[in-house]
Write a protein that holds these residues in place. Sequence first.
Motif, short mmCIF file in Angstrom:
data_model
loop_
_atom_site.label_atom_id
_atom_site.label_comp_id
_atom_site.label_asym_id
_atom_site.label_seq_id
_atom_site.Cartn_x
_atom_site.Cartn_y
_atom_site.Cartn_z
N UNK A 25 0.75 -1.00 0.01
CA UNK A 25 -0.08 -0.06 -0.10
C UNK A 25 0.74 1.23 -0.11
N UNK A 26 2.01 1.21 0.84
CA UNK A 26 2.81 2.54 0.69
C UNK A 26 3.44 2.44 -0.47
N UNK A 27 3.82 1.53 -1.07
CA UNK A 27 4.67 1.83 -2.44
C UNK A 27 3.65 2.23 -3.48
N UNK A 28 2.54 1.92 -3.44
CA UNK A 28 1.39 2.38 -4.57
C UNK A 28 1.21 4.07 -4.20
N UNK A 29 1.27 4.40 -2.82
CA UNK A 29 1.00 5.68 -2.76
C UNK A 29 2.41 6.67 -2.98
N UNK A 30 3.44 6.16 -2.52
CA UNK A 30 4.90 6.92 -2.77
C UNK A 30 5.13 7.07 -4.20
N UNK A 31 4.93 5.73 -4.95
CA UNK A 31 5.54 5.85 -6.35
C UNK A 31 4.69 4.85 -7.19
N UNK A 32 3.39 5.46 -7.74
CA UNK A 32 2.25 4.74 -8.48
C UNK A 32 2.91 4.05 -9.74
N UNK A 33 4.33 4.43 -10.00
CA UNK A 33 4.88 3.57 -11.07
C UNK A 33 5.57 2.35 -10.65
N UNK A 34 5.79 2.18 -9.43
CA UNK A 34 6.24 1.13 -8.87
C UNK A 34 5.64 -0.31 -9.20
N UNK A 35 6.37 -1.36 -9.12
CA UNK A 35 5.55 -2.64 -9.11
C UNK A 35 6.09 -3.56 -8.08
N UNK A 36 5.11 -4.18 -7.46
CA UNK A 36 5.54 -4.97 -6.13
C UNK A 36 5.08 -6.37 -6.18
N UNK A 37 5.97 -7.23 -6.01
CA UNK A 37 6.00 -8.60 -5.98
C UNK A 37 6.06 -9.46 -4.51
N UNK A 38 5.37 -10.60 -4.61
CA UNK A 38 5.58 -11.49 -3.31
C UNK A 38 6.81 -12.23 -3.94
N UNK A 39 7.25 -13.01 -3.11
CA UNK A 39 8.28 -13.98 -3.47
C UNK A 39 8.08 -15.38 -2.71
N UNK A 40 8.13 -16.48 -3.17
CA UNK A 40 7.68 -17.66 -2.56
C UNK A 40 8.96 -18.59 -3.34
N UNK A 41 9.31 -19.40 -2.46
CA UNK A 41 10.30 -20.74 -2.57
C UNK A 41 9.19 -21.66 -3.23
N UNK A 42 9.04 -21.78 -4.15
CA UNK A 42 8.08 -22.74 -4.93
C UNK A 42 8.52 -24.35 -4.83
N UNK A 43 8.00 -25.08 -3.75
CA UNK A 43 8.64 -26.11 -3.60
C UNK A 43 7.48 -27.27 -4.10
N UNK A 44 7.44 -27.60 -5.28
CA UNK A 44 6.66 -28.42 -5.93
C UNK A 44 6.79 -29.76 -5.56
N UNK A 45 5.60 -30.41 -5.07
CA UNK A 45 5.62 -31.88 -4.72
C UNK A 45 4.77 -32.67 -5.52
N UNK A 46 5.80 -33.80 -6.13
CA UNK A 46 4.96 -34.93 -7.00
C UNK A 46 4.53 -36.07 -5.96
N UNK A 47 3.57 -36.76 -6.32
CA UNK A 47 2.98 -38.00 -5.52
C UNK A 47 4.21 -39.17 -5.87
N UNK A 48 4.55 -39.81 -4.81
CA UNK A 48 5.67 -41.01 -4.99
C UNK A 48 5.01 -41.91 -5.98
N UNK A 49 3.83 -42.07 -5.83
CA UNK A 49 3.27 -43.37 -6.85
C UNK A 49 1.91 -42.56 -7.29
N UNK A 50 1.11 -43.49 -8.23
CA UNK A 50 -0.39 -43.11 -8.51
C UNK A 50 -1.40 -43.60 -7.50
N UNK A 51 -0.81 -43.94 -6.26
CA UNK A 51 -2.01 -44.41 -5.25
C UNK A 51 -2.49 -43.02 -4.73
#
Length: 488
Positions: free
Chosen positions: A235-261
């Motif tokens: 919210x602060x970024x948008x009021x201080x500099x409307x041209x700024x772009x704000x991102x979140x940041x995730x460690x995407x830890x994708x999990x596959x199933x060990x089997x089709x069970x």
Amino acid sequence: MSKNETPFPADFLWGGAIAASQAEGGFDEGGRGLSTSDMVPYAKQTDYVDLAAHMSRSEASIREAIGHPGSEGYPKRYGIDFYHRYAEDIELFAELGFKTFRMSISWSRIFPNGDDAQPNEEGLAFYDSVFDELNKKGIEPLVTMSHYDMPIKLSLEYGGWKSRKVIDLFVRYAETILNRYRGKVKYWLTFNEINTTIIEPYTGGGLIAERENNLLEASYQAVHHQFIASALATRAARSIDPASKIGCMLARMIHYPATSDPDDVLAAQLENQLNLLHTDVQVRGAYPAIAKRYFADHHIKLKMEAGDEEILRENTVDFISFSYYTSLVAAADPGKYGVTGGNLYSTIKNPNLPVTEWGWHLDPVGLRVVLKEFYDRYEVPLFIVENGLGAVDTMQADGTVEDDYRIDYMRRHIEQIGEAIRDGVDVMGYTLWGAIDIVSASTSQMSKRYGVIYVDQGDDGRGTLDRSRKKSFGWYKNVIATNGAELE
Ligand code: BGP
């Protein structure tokens, strides 16, 4: 593919990434205060499976570290001396043709204790110089506000992010840097890999585990406070500099199933839902439905204040940034399987995939899966801000480093980004982790090298710190010059 045939958009932001806590150094210079990352000594490890255990800090170890003079034995205090060498490094990034460079600001360089009445002008001036150097070279800064470091006083005396008071202190820090660097920095990320607060609460949230009876509950309370702080900073970024772009940041830890069970599929689904809970909150503006049952099942009573739900709903991010190194495996009965490492996780070994020297699965196709899934779920622009290969690089007698294995890793992952773009995914950019060899986050090693630029420094901190171009430097430079058309 010919020169002009590329799936990458003309404004694709190619670049590289580092973090202050792993590269900057100058830990006791320019008025900077001690941070949580300064407390982590180098300890030779042989077990790379449960890395989180090596990163957590006890109160005694913190107090011992605070009493430790200088940086000897504490690699994150000296990094690769980016603090004094940033102009030389940025020269090399410009030679590579970087469009953007991801770095972080050290909170304790701006507010040494976190609760100081005034910001540290020397710290503010340092980052002014770095951003001016980047902009002079036509390289767009992409700045993380908090990347695994916070003033140690906030951890020791406030209880880290478990304390609601830290929200206001962070927002004041965010407003200070947003105002100071308005016009110099357009792209901001709030918390690096915000889900780390759950996986390794000291690294992600400054929590001291021994103080908590229910560490999981304390960690979710801490990440809730970070969600609120991130939304208020947005919210602060948008009021201080409307041209700024704000991102979140995730460690995407994708999990596959060990089997089709189906039970394994259910186990993997829950892991993925818990990982994506963080982007659900920051992109959709509310906790996902699964949270209610998960919190109840795990005796987690989240304390929310009046107005919290509105803050989250009304201040969602402009884009999702994430790290992708590897994929993981889940099973209803994980004890049946062998284990291996996976960023901050230990995971079931996937029989279909080779692993790195640190045991992380090599899975380029997984990056395409993650990109498609993110875009299906959220339909907001995506930015891969960490992807890279940690490997043992050997410098030959003639000074060359023949890291064909890193070229192969990057080629195969960049190919999959191209496929995802052809699948209709809106990808903003790619910043290689680390653009240059830096101290490893999980093991504090220099010998786990990621860069296309070699830094002469050992795990013991000895070395000339000279920078030199690896074989991958020339290859990546050409990838950027051809906007991803030439990957061979
Ligand atoms: C991510 C961190 C980065 C970086 C990367 C590689 O979790 O955001 O800081 O370190 O992992 O991990 P490591 O350095 O432990 O090999």
